[in-house]
Design a protein around this motif. Structure first.
Motif, PDB file in Angstrom:
ATOM      1  N   ALA A  69      89.704 -19.724 -50.510  1.00  0.00           N
ATOM      2  CA  ALA A  69      89.181 -18.464 -51.512  1.00  0.00           C
ATOM      3  C   ALA A  69      88.351 -18.228 -52.967  1.00  0.00           C
ATOM      4  CB  ALA A  69      90.479 -17.675 -51.461  1.00  0.00           C
ATOM      5  N   LEU A  70      88.336 -19.151 -53.174  1.00  0.00           N
ATOM      6  CA  LEU A  70      87.375 -19.145 -54.436  1.00  0.00           C
ATOM      7  C   LEU A  70      85.830 -19.148 -53.820  1.00  0.00           C
ATOM      8  CD1 LEU A  70      88.984 -21.749 -56.817  1.00  0.00           C
ATOM      9  CD2 LEU A  70      89.158 -19.000 -56.786  1.00  0.00           C
ATOM     10  N   HIS A  86      98.005 -28.092 -60.643  1.00  0.00           N
ATOM     11  CA  HIS A  86      97.032 -28.960 -60.429  1.00  0.00           C
ATOM     12  C   HIS A  86      95.236 -29.002 -61.565  1.00  0.00           C
ATOM     13  CE1 HIS A  86      94.371 -30.752 -57.504  1.00  0.00           C
ATOM     14  NE2 HIS A  86      95.381 -31.368 -57.362  1.00  0.00           N
ATOM     15  N   GLU A  87      95.610 -29.633 -61.476  1.00  0.00           N
ATOM     16  CA  GLU A  87      94.019 -30.107 -62.230  1.00  0.00           C
ATOM     17  C   GLU A  87      92.957 -29.512 -61.504  1.00  0.00           C
ATOM     18  OE1 GLU A  87      91.680 -34.300 -64.923  1.00  0.00           O
ATOM     19  OE2 GLU A  87      94.248 -34.073 -64.069  1.00  0.00           O
ATOM     20  N   GLY A  88      92.382 -29.799 -60.158  1.00  0.00           N
ATOM     21  CA  GLY A  88      92.130 -29.367 -59.385  1.00  0.00           C
ATOM     22  C   GLY A  88      91.323 -28.463 -59.281  1.00  0.00           C
ATOM     23  N   THR A  89      92.223 -27.907 -59.299  1.00  0.00           N
ATOM     24  CA  THR A  89      93.020 -25.883 -58.753  1.00  0.00           C
ATOM     25  C   THR A  89      91.823 -25.228 -60.831  1.00  0.00           C
ATOM     26  OG1 THR A  89      94.028 -25.936 -56.914  1.00  0.00           O
ATOM     27  CG2 THR A  89      94.016 -23.989 -58.656  1.00  0.00           C
ATOM     28  N   ARG A  90      92.634 -26.066 -61.824  1.00  0.00           N
ATOM     29  CA  ARG A  90      91.960 -26.055 -62.949  1.00  0.00           C
ATOM     30  C   ARG A  90      90.668 -25.851 -62.980  1.00  0.00           C
ATOM     31  NH1 ARG A  90      97.036 -28.214 -64.726  1.00  0.00           N
ATOM     32  NH2 ARG A  90      95.808 -29.692 -66.512  1.00  0.00           N
ATOM     33  N   GLU A  91      90.301 -27.004 -62.614  1.00  0.00           N
ATOM     34  CA  GLU A  91      88.731 -27.555 -63.180  1.00  0.00           C
ATOM     35  C   GLU A  91      87.926 -26.517 -61.880  1.00  0.00           C
ATOM     36  OE1 GLU A  91      85.651 -29.009 -64.300  1.00  0.00           O
ATOM     37  OE2 GLU A  91      88.113 -29.899 -65.274  1.00  0.00           O
ATOM     38  N   SER A  92      87.711 -26.157 -60.612  1.00  0.00           N
ATOM     39  CA  SER A  92      87.266 -25.122 -59.632  1.00  0.00           C
ATOM     40  C   SER A  92      87.805 -23.530 -60.462  1.00  0.00           C
ATOM     41  CB  SER A  92      88.133 -25.030 -58.558  1.00  0.00           C
ATOM     42  OG  SER A  92      88.389 -26.588 -57.387  1.00  0.00           O
ATOM     43  N   LEU A  93      88.351 -23.227 -60.968  1.00  0.00           N
ATOM     44  CA  LEU A  93      88.709 -21.787 -61.655  1.00  0.00           C
ATOM     45  C   LEU A  93      87.457 -21.896 -62.870  1.00  0.00           C
ATOM     46  CD1 LEU A  93      92.309 -21.472 -61.854  1.00  0.00           C
ATOM     47  CD2 LEU A  93      90.748 -20.067 -60.222  1.00  0.00           C
ATOM     48  N   ALA A 141      95.824 -20.396 -70.832  1.00  0.00           N
ATOM     49  CA  ALA A 141      94.688 -19.981 -71.535  1.00  0.00           C
ATOM     50  C   ALA A 141      93.801 -20.644 -71.302  1.00  0.00           C
ATOM     51  CB  ALA A 141      95.578 -19.898 -72.364  1.00  0.00           C
ATOM     52  N   SER A 142      93.885 -21.922 -71.217  1.00  0.00           N
ATOM     53  CA  SER A 142      92.604 -22.617 -71.050  1.00  0.00           C
ATOM     54  C   SER A 142      91.558 -22.723 -69.896  1.00  0.00           C
ATOM     55  CB  SER A 142      93.138 -24.522 -70.756  1.00  0.00           C
ATOM     56  OG  SER A 142      93.618 -24.729 -69.231  1.00  0.00           O
ATOM     57  N   VAL A 143      91.855 -21.965 -69.137  1.00  0.00           N
ATOM     58  CA  VAL A 143      91.533 -21.278 -67.207  1.00  0.00           C
ATOM     59  C   VAL A 143      90.640 -19.701 -67.631  1.00  0.00           C
ATOM     60  CG1 VAL A 143      91.892 -22.807 -66.009  1.00  0.00           C
ATOM     61  CG2 VAL A 143      92.913 -20.477 -65.996  1.00  0.00           C
ATOM     62  N   ALA A 144      91.302 -19.721 -68.885  1.00  0.00           N
ATOM     63  CA  ALA A 144      90.890 -17.725 -68.648  1.00  0.00           C
ATOM     64  C   ALA A 144      89.638 -17.811 -69.394  1.00  0.00           C
ATOM     65  CB  ALA A 144      91.902 -17.438 -69.900  1.00  0.00           C
TER      66      ALA A 144
END
Length: 170
Positions: A69-70, A86-93, A141-144
Motif C-alpha cells: 500500500a505504501l 515493526h522496525e521495517g514498517t517504521r523505517e518505510s513510514l 510519535a517517532s514516525v509522525a
C-alpha cells in the motif's frame, strides 16, 4: 511510485478510520484501512487470523500489505494500531506524510468499547489498552510528520485540521 496522500497511525479509538474516510472525501481521494485490506487478502476477519494462524502470521501479513500500500495506494491510508511495532514498517513510514491521531485512555475506551472484534483486547481490555497505548505512543510519535490530539473533539474538527495540514504542508 505512487504514495499515499497521508498515512494515519494511532491506537484503537483514535479515529483512524472515521477521520481517514472524512479527510479522503474532502480531498477527493480514496481511503483504505490496512486491517480491511488484510481481511480481504486472508479471506477472513482479523480475529479469525489471530485464532487460526496466530499473531505472528497476522503481523507478517500486515507487513506485506502495508509495504504494498505504501508503494501503490494514492489516497489516505490508515494503519492498524500495532503496525508501527515493526522496525521495517517504521523505517518505510519515514518517506511518507504520517499523521498520529493521539487519544487518551478515557476517550479511547469510550470510542472502542471494550474489545469487541479486537483480539488483543479480549482479556482485561481496559488494562490491555492502557498498556498498548503506553508501549506504542513513542513509536507513533517517532514516525509522525504531524500529531493531532483527538480528545474531547468532534470528528469534524479533527477532519478540518488534518485536511488543512495536508492542503498546506509546511
Amino acid at each position: 511510485m505512487t504514495a499515499p496522500v497521508a498515512v494515519i497511525v494511532g491506537p484503537p479509538g483514535a479515529g483512524k478510520t472515521t477521520i481517514g474516510q472524512a479527510v479522503a472525501a474532502l480531498l477527493g481521494v480514496d481511503f483504505a484501512d490496512t486491517d480491511h485490506l488484510i481481511e480481504q487478502r486472508a479471506g477472513k476477519p482479523i480475529p479469525e487470523i489471530f485464532f487460526d494462524d496466530g499473531e505472528d502470521a497476522f503481523r507478517a501479513l500486515e507487513r506485506e500489505t502495508i509495504a504494498e500500500a505504501l508503494g501503490s495506494f494514492p489516497g489516505v491510508l490508515a494503519l492498524g494500531g500495532g503496525a508501527i511495532l515493526h522496525e521495517g514498517t517504521r523505517e518505510s513510514l519515514r518517506e511518507h506524510t504520517v499523521v498520529f491521531l493521539s487519544v487518551e485512555l478515557s476517550d479511547a475506551v469510550k470510542r472502542v468499547g471494550l474489545g469487541a472484534g479486537r483480539p488483543l483486547l479480549s482479556v482485561n481490555p481496559r488494562a490491555t489498552l492502557k498498556y498498548l497505548m503506553e508501549q506504542r505512543r513513542p513509536l507513533y510519535a517517532s514516525v509522525a510528520t504531524h500529531t493531532i490530539a483527538t480528545d474531547a473533539r468532534t470528528a469534524e474538527e479533527i477532519t478540518a485540521e488534518l485536511a488543512a495540514l495536508l492542503k498546506n504542508p509546511r
